[in-house]
Design an enzyme around this catalytic site. Structure first.
Site: not given
Length: 285
Positions: A63, A209-211, A216
């Protein structure tokens, strides 16, 4: 009636952590390349997470590359007692969204040593093999990590982006404390892997986890209805569902925003009812 949820998990059986953590991909630029904002802004997010009680910081050597690990050390070293720092090796990033696997034992050792230096650690709590290298036998890749573990440089070994069969094969070679695969309300393709993790007491760290932000913005009637009942965002309900769905799921959503961090962490306070959980369970049809 709300469903009882254990907010903690014992990683590897001996490292207690709060299941809702912080991922650091959101602290670097698009395609995991270069900075996203200022280093000061990133440090603010990391420190705010620990102040809110986060005990799992999930990062990776590629990263930035290297930048996220540097930011973790700048913000949090010396590390608070009980803070679990997880990182990954086995992938070399060459540009935005450009990378290749590198799983030869000497490469994995060099990557681990570099992560130890950047994180200012003598031992990494959880070191995850970011990808299996198809050109290198699994036994050689895991053998290199086992050697690092025997030397005290790794406490626990994790695997990233694996199948249930690969996990079974790996478990015959080394203890595995965690896996990290995509898993969320709308993507449950790793259901077999999750079931195996539940059986073996292995942490499942769902990425996306939030695609990738889709949850959202999700307008599915069930999700928006449950969110409205709790006065919450759809993203918060998606995270709360993960915590309710399985006791081994330990989501670590990433963000570069203190406000978004607070919103994510507040998801742990949402207690879904059995009816709401069943309603959400049906979304992946």
């Amino acid at each position: 009636m709300s469903v009882d949820v254990d907010e903690t998990f014992a990683l590897g059986g001996d490292l207690p952590l709060r299941r809702l953590g912080l991922g650091t991909g959101g602290l670097v630029g698009a395609g995991y390349w270069g900075p996203r904002g200022s280093r000061a802004e990133a440090r603010t997010v990391l420190r705010a997470a620990v102040e809110r009680g986060v005990t799992l910081i999930d990062t990776a050597d590629n990263y930035g590359p290297g930048l996220a690990e540097e930011l973790v050390a700048e913000a949090l070293h010396p590390y608070a007692e009980g803070l679990v720092v997880s990182t990954k090796g086995g992938v070399v990033r060459t540009g935005p969204d450009q990378w290749h696997v590198a799983g030869r034992p000497q490469e994995l050792r060099a990557m681990c040593e570099a992560s130890l230096s950047r994180l200012r650690l003598d031992r990494i709590d959880l070191y995850q093999l970011h990808r299996f290298d198809p050109a290198v036998p699994m036994a050689e890749q895991l053998g290199a990590l086992a050697e690092l573990r025997a030397e005290g440089k790794i406490r626990h070994i994790g695997l990233n982006t694996v199948t249930a069969q690969q996990l079974r094969e790996a478990l015959a070679l080394v203890p595995v404390a965690s896996v990290q695969n995509p898993y969320n309300l709308l993507d449950r393709t790793s259901a077999e892997l999750l079931a195996l993790c539940e059986e073996r007491g292995i942490a499942f760290l769902p990425y996306y986890p939030l695609g990738s932000g889709a949850l959202t913005r999700e307008s599915a009637a069930a999700l928006t209805a449950v969110a409205a009942e709790h006065g919450a965002s759809t993203g918060q309900i998606a995270l709360a569902w993960l915590l309710h769905h399985s006791p081994v799921l330990c989501p670590s959503p990433g963000t570069g925003s203190p406000a978004h961090l607070a919103e994510n962490l507040d998801a742990a306070t949402i207690h879904l009812t059995a009816r709401e959980t069943a309603l959400l369970d049906g979304l992946a049809g």
